[in-house]
Scaffold this active site. Structure first.
Site, mmCIF file in Angstrom:
data_model
loop_
_atom_site.group_PDB
_atom_site.id
_atom_site.type_symbol
_atom_site.label_atom_id
_atom_site.label_comp_id
_atom_site.label_asym_id
_atom_site.label_seq_id
_atom_site.Cartn_x
_atom_site.Cartn_y
_atom_site.Cartn_z
ATOM 1 N N GLY A 173 0.891 -1.205 -0.118
ATOM 2 C CA GLY A 173 -0.070 -0.054 0.069
ATOM 3 C C GLY A 173 0.884 1.123 0.062
ATOM 4 C CG ASP A 198 -4.152 -0.952 -0.789
ATOM 5 O OD1 ASP A 198 -4.852 -1.780 -0.604
ATOM 6 O OD2 ASP A 198 -3.201 -1.083 -1.699
#
Length: 499
Positions: free
Chosen positions: A200, A258
């Protein structure tokens, strides 16, 4: 919800003016004295507001990889590896904006007055900070393209595309949230999150940019310790919406998981049963902080390859693979229920054992789908041999990273022996925390480190020192939200508790 800043984070800004009331000459002063004092008080070269810093975490998938692609639930949680964005304002006469990201060797400067403000401010196109933007406007994307053409011209094509996507994401936010009157700025990024490892990193940066720009236009309240939970929740949602816009610029059609985890921290349960509709994302606001060993195998992975592999296997063995997917879903839901139990204790060996065993079972099912890798299995072998924790792959598999939930009370020498073995075999390891805080703000960019300088207001974050901080350890030591010794004074977070 406050429409301005009334809680302290912008007190310093509110005090700033080139000519305050105290600078105005009295009626008895001569005109010459008035002109002289105005000249003295005029500070055209001074920055318009103090430097400040924002930070947002990366994420891992804890349960439900691959089964989530087929409509089952997954849990993703934040990790204590973070991105840091330092925003420094230029003098009023300097009309440029710079994006500087030394970790990928990207630096580019634009003239603010030459950017396509006309297109972004047109009544039919204009978006406001409170809007929900669910898709990119193709006309606005097109308007940005000429301003990406001269970015990193001497870089290889693959690297240049990454730089241009990063710049496009930055410009879309800057033009959407700012105005042609926006002050000259430098946005400098450092990240301790491995790039391209499924952790992420791009979402973390998107969150940093979104919160920085929303702070600059004074459309966020907080964070502060006494902020009501519901107000904090609204601010988090506002940040998350704009971070998602930045993610769309990079990934086209991201899931939104994310940026959600990076914004709010803690963890979420994610499920998408219909790809024609948005996914269901349920925050786990009370997710505990857990000790985690994250290991990067340094083996390149291809998410699409692994997803395709599982899809083919499911087509060939629908009933069998369907049963495996159902099993993964049950693991995710069991983990969710366990964490929400009244008696779950993140420091209790029995609570951790129950959660760790679910991780072990989840990994076994992923291995049965063929998405593990010898390097991932080697990590599990080493961790199991030392009796240190419970391990599984995280993300698509086929390489990439593994996570290990650490057992409490493990002797230091055993952990050090494992770390040496991992290093000798070419792994990169990170001792992290799972389920920590989301986006944080350091306003102004001044930290207190328990040193003598604290008596004089603390240590101001210097741009040059920030740029030259050596590696992850150097960045964390200089500006980290913990600094290795608990939460650092100065950093503040939007913290939301379950209702």
């Amino acid at each position: 919800m406050s429409n301005g800043i009334s809680n302290g984070i912008h007190k310093e800004v509110d005090k700033l003016s080139l000519n305050s009331d105290n600078d105005v000459p009295s009626s008895s002063s001569s005109s010459e004295e008035s002109r002289r004092r105005k000249k003295i008080n005029r500070k055209n070269s001074s920055p318009m507001m103090p430097a400040f810093m924002v930070s947002a975490p990366g994420k891992v998938i804890v349960f439900g990889e691959h089964s989530v692609v087929h409509g089952k639930a997954a849990i993703a949680a934040s990790i204590s590896l973070r991105s840091y964005l330092l925003v420094t304002h230029l003098s009023k006469s300097r009309r440029t904006v710079t994006l500087q990201f030394p970790d990928i060797d990207l630096t580019h400067t634009w003239n603010i007055d030459e950017l396509p403000w006309g297109e972004f401010s047109h009544p039919s196109k204009k978006k406001y900070y409170y809007d929900m933007v669910t898709s990119l406007d193709p006309d606005l994307v097109k308007a940005i393209q000429p301003h990406l053409a001269d970015i990193s011209p001497n870089k290889p094509d693959a690297e240049r595309k990454i730089h241009q996507a990063s710049a496009a994401s930055f410009l879309y936010l800057f033009l959407s949230l700012g105005s042609q009157k926006s002050p000259g700025c430098r946005y400098t990024l450092r990240s301790t999150i491995p790039i391209g490892a499924g952790l992420g990193s791009s979402a973390s940066i998107a969150v940093c940019l979104a919160v920085a720009m929303l702070l600059q236009i004074r459309t966020l309240s907080g964070p502060h310790p006494d902020q009501p939970s519901e107000e904090a929740r609204l601010q988090v949602e506002r940040i998350n919406r704009w971070a998602f816009v930045a993610e769309m610029c990079i990934h086209g059609n991201p899931s939104g998981v994310d940026n959600t985890v990076s914004t709010q921290g803690k963890a979420v349960v994610f499920q998408r049963t219909d790809y024609q509709r948005p996914p269901t994302v349920t925050p786990l606001w009370d997710f505990p902080e857990l000790p985690l060993l994250l290991v990067d195998t340094k083996t390149p992975k291809s998410t699409s390859t692994q997803v395709t592999k599982v899809a083919k296997l499911k087509n060939m063995h629908q009933k069998l693979v369907g049963t495996i997917m159902d099993g993964m879903d049950q693991i995710t839901r069991s983990a969710e229920s366990l964490i929400e139990e009244e008696y779950f204790d993140s420091e209790d060996p029995e609570s951790l054992r129950r959660l760790g065993e679910l991780m072990t079972i989840n990994h076994g099912l992923l291995s049965s789908l063929g998405v593990s890798h010898p390097r991932l299995e080697r990590v599990r072998e080493l961790v199991d041999h030392e009796g240190i924790g419970w391990s599984k792959l995280t993300g698509a598999g086929g390489g990439g990273c593994s996570i290990s939930l650490m057992k409490p009370g493990i002797p230091k020498e055993r952990v050090e022996r494992l770390e040496r073995q991992l290093e000798d075999e070419g792994y990169q390891k990170f001792m992290t925390t799972l389920g920590g805080d989301g986006v944080g703000v350091l306003w102004p960019a001044v930290l207190k480190n328990g040193l003598d300088e604290d008596e004089e207001g603390g240590m101001e974050i210097d741009l040059e020192n920030f740029l030259n901080a050596p590696g992850n350890d150097g960045v964390e030591k200089l500006v980290g939200v913990s600094g290795g010794s608990g939460e650092r004074e100065g950093w503040k977070f939007w913290r939301v508790e379950s209702q």
